[in-house]
Design a protein around this motif. Structure first.
Motif, PDB file in Angstrom:
ATOM      1  N   VAL A  24       0.951  -1.144   0.012  1.00 53.25           N
ATOM      2  CA  VAL A  24       0.271   0.086   0.079  1.00 53.25           C
ATOM      3  C   VAL A  24       0.823   1.076  -0.009  1.00 53.25           C
ATOM      4  O   VAL A  24       2.002   0.962  -0.037  1.00 53.25           O
ATOM      5  CB  VAL A  24      -0.776  -0.037   1.390  1.00 53.25           C
ATOM      6  CG1 VAL A  24      -1.686  -1.176   1.321  1.00 53.25           C
ATOM      7  CG2 VAL A  24      -0.211   0.210   2.674  1.00 53.25           C
ATOM      8  N   LEU A  52       5.159   2.271  14.163  1.00 55.61           N
ATOM      9  CA  LEU A  52       5.349   2.450  12.874  1.00 55.61           C
ATOM     10  C   LEU A  52       6.338   1.422  12.457  1.00 55.61           C
ATOM     11  O   LEU A  52       7.238   1.027  13.207  1.00 55.61           O
ATOM     12  CB  LEU A  52       5.805   3.793  12.484  1.00 55.61           C
ATOM     13  CG  LEU A  52       5.063   5.273  13.010  1.00 55.61           C
ATOM     14  CD1 LEU A  52       5.725   6.122  12.232  1.00 55.61           C
ATOM     15  CD2 LEU A  52       3.681   4.837  12.319  1.00 55.61           C
ATOM     16  N   SER A 131       0.708   3.125   6.714  1.00 54.69           N
ATOM     17  CA  SER A 131      -0.047   3.318   5.508  1.00 54.69           C
ATOM     18  C   SER A 131      -0.842   4.836   5.326  1.00 54.69           C
ATOM     19  O   SER A 131      -0.952   5.414   6.298  1.00 54.69           O
ATOM     20  CB  SER A 131      -1.362   2.369   5.576  1.00 54.69           C
ATOM     21  OG  SER A 131      -2.103   2.417   6.678  1.00 54.69           O
ATOM     22  N   VAL A 170       3.309  -9.065   9.463  1.00 55.43           N
ATOM     23  CA  VAL A 170       4.188  -8.702  10.494  1.00 55.43           C
ATOM     24  C   VAL A 170       4.652  -9.871  11.404  1.00 55.43           C
ATOM     25  O   VAL A 170       3.621 -10.525  11.835  1.00 55.43           O
ATOM     26  CB  VAL A 170       3.499  -7.630  11.237  1.00 55.43           C
ATOM     27  CG1 VAL A 170       4.341  -7.164  12.585  1.00 55.43           C
ATOM     28  CG2 VAL A 170       3.287  -6.445  10.381  1.00 55.43           C
TER      29      VAL A 170
END
Ligand code: TXA
Ligand code: MG
Length: 290
Positions: A24, A52, A131, A170
């Motif tokens: 993305v 992040l 994102s 992740v």
């Protein structure tokens, strides 16, 4: 100066730019500059409790951000980087707490997109980027989605529609491998290299509130065309979408962005199969349906 050079300069000077990755679009800033990183949270309206991902252009740059690079990280990186796989590893002290939401670990990944890699290389610093959407809204898979969310003040590097279409897998390696967010690099692929446990519902990645990645329109997951009998809605049947999981993922957010603009009372998505290769897509649909 080229567009990418201008963007790299903005990053070095503590500003933000949006850029494409294969998953993305990201909203990036210098990961080593705590003030720049705080601007990302402010612009997104994202709570500071949500860490992040830091984007790198090499394994070397990743190793420089962490205190431990286990053999499994090396094996997986050699196989899947650049690609949609993020490792959560113990962080070096130079990674600001604002990046990691105060956690002792940092998420790192090397994105598989020439513009992203060139941007990081020219900036000369790792780039922290969530994102490029406002908090809880759908992730952007085109520059137009980012523009619609943030307007014209933000520089957006346009790389066309993204290939993978949903966010990276992740994987925590601290040190046992635990899957925190499913993605198109599946559990099974990682399991071919090591034994992995699935965090499942019990310890979701921090900041992954259950309502996330959502269109504004009510989204339902339905089986056998079982749509609501109230209101005007849109039924997104399987046969209106690509039949493979990869094709489906690549289209999903753009289709939802479009339907979201059409003013339906609900969007009913026909449930994909509950098999391993559809796991990440089901995860995003479930989050989108709140
Ligand atoms: O594909 C992607 O991963 C995209 C592109 C732009 O790279 N990025 C993205 O970022 O999806 P974001 O911020 O929307 O999601 C980051 C995810 C969150 O679920 C967060 O909880 C997890 O990564 N994460 C980041 N750092 C972490 C840490 N130290 N420990 C646990 N989870 C972490
Ligand atoms: Mg996000």
């Amino acid at each position: 100066m080229t567009e990418i050079e201008r963007a790299a300069k903005t990053i070095r000077e503590g500003g933000m730019v949006a850029f494409p990755t294969e998953t993305v679009y990201g909203l990036g800033a210098n990961a080593l500059d705590a003030t720049a990183v705080r601007r990302i949270f402010a612009l997104k309206g994202r709570p500071s409790t949500s860490p992040l991902i830091v984007h790198v252009d090499s394994i070397e740059m990743a190793k420089d951000l962490v205190t431990d690079w286990p053999p499994l990280a090396e094996d997986l990186a050699l196989q899947y980087w650049p690609g949609p796989l993020t490792f959560v590893l113990p962080k070096q002290s130079k990674v600001p707490a604002s990046v990691t939401a105060g956690l002792p670990t940092v998420g790192v990944r090397m994105p598989n997109h020439p513009i992203a890699l060139e941007l990081i290389r020219l900036a000369g610093v790792p780039i922290a980027a969530p994102s490029a959407n406002r908090f809880t809204e759908l992730s952007p898979t085109t520059a137009a989605h980012v523009r619609a969310a943030f307007g014209f003040d933000l520089q957006i590097l346009d790389g066309g529609p993204t290939d993978v279409g949903i966010e990276s897998t992740v994987l925590a390696l601290t040190p046992e491998p635990v899957l925190l967010r499913p993605g198109m690099i599946s559990f099974d692929k990682i399991r071919q290299i090591s034994t992995v446990s699935n965090a499942g519902e019990s310890h979701l990645a921090p900041g992954m509130s259950s309502r996330h990645y959502s269109p504004r329109t009510t989204l339902l997951i339905v089986e056998r065309g079982n749509v609501p009998d109230k209101g005007r809605g849109y039924y997104l049947a399987r046969n209106r979408m690509p039949s493979s999981p990869g094709g489906y993922a690549a289209r999903l957010y753009d289709v939802l962005h479009r339907l979201d603009r059409q003013g339906w009372d609900w969007i009913a998505v026909e449930k994909p199969p509950e098999t391993a290769e559809w796991l990440a897509i089901l995860d995003r649909l479930r989050r989108a349906s709140g």
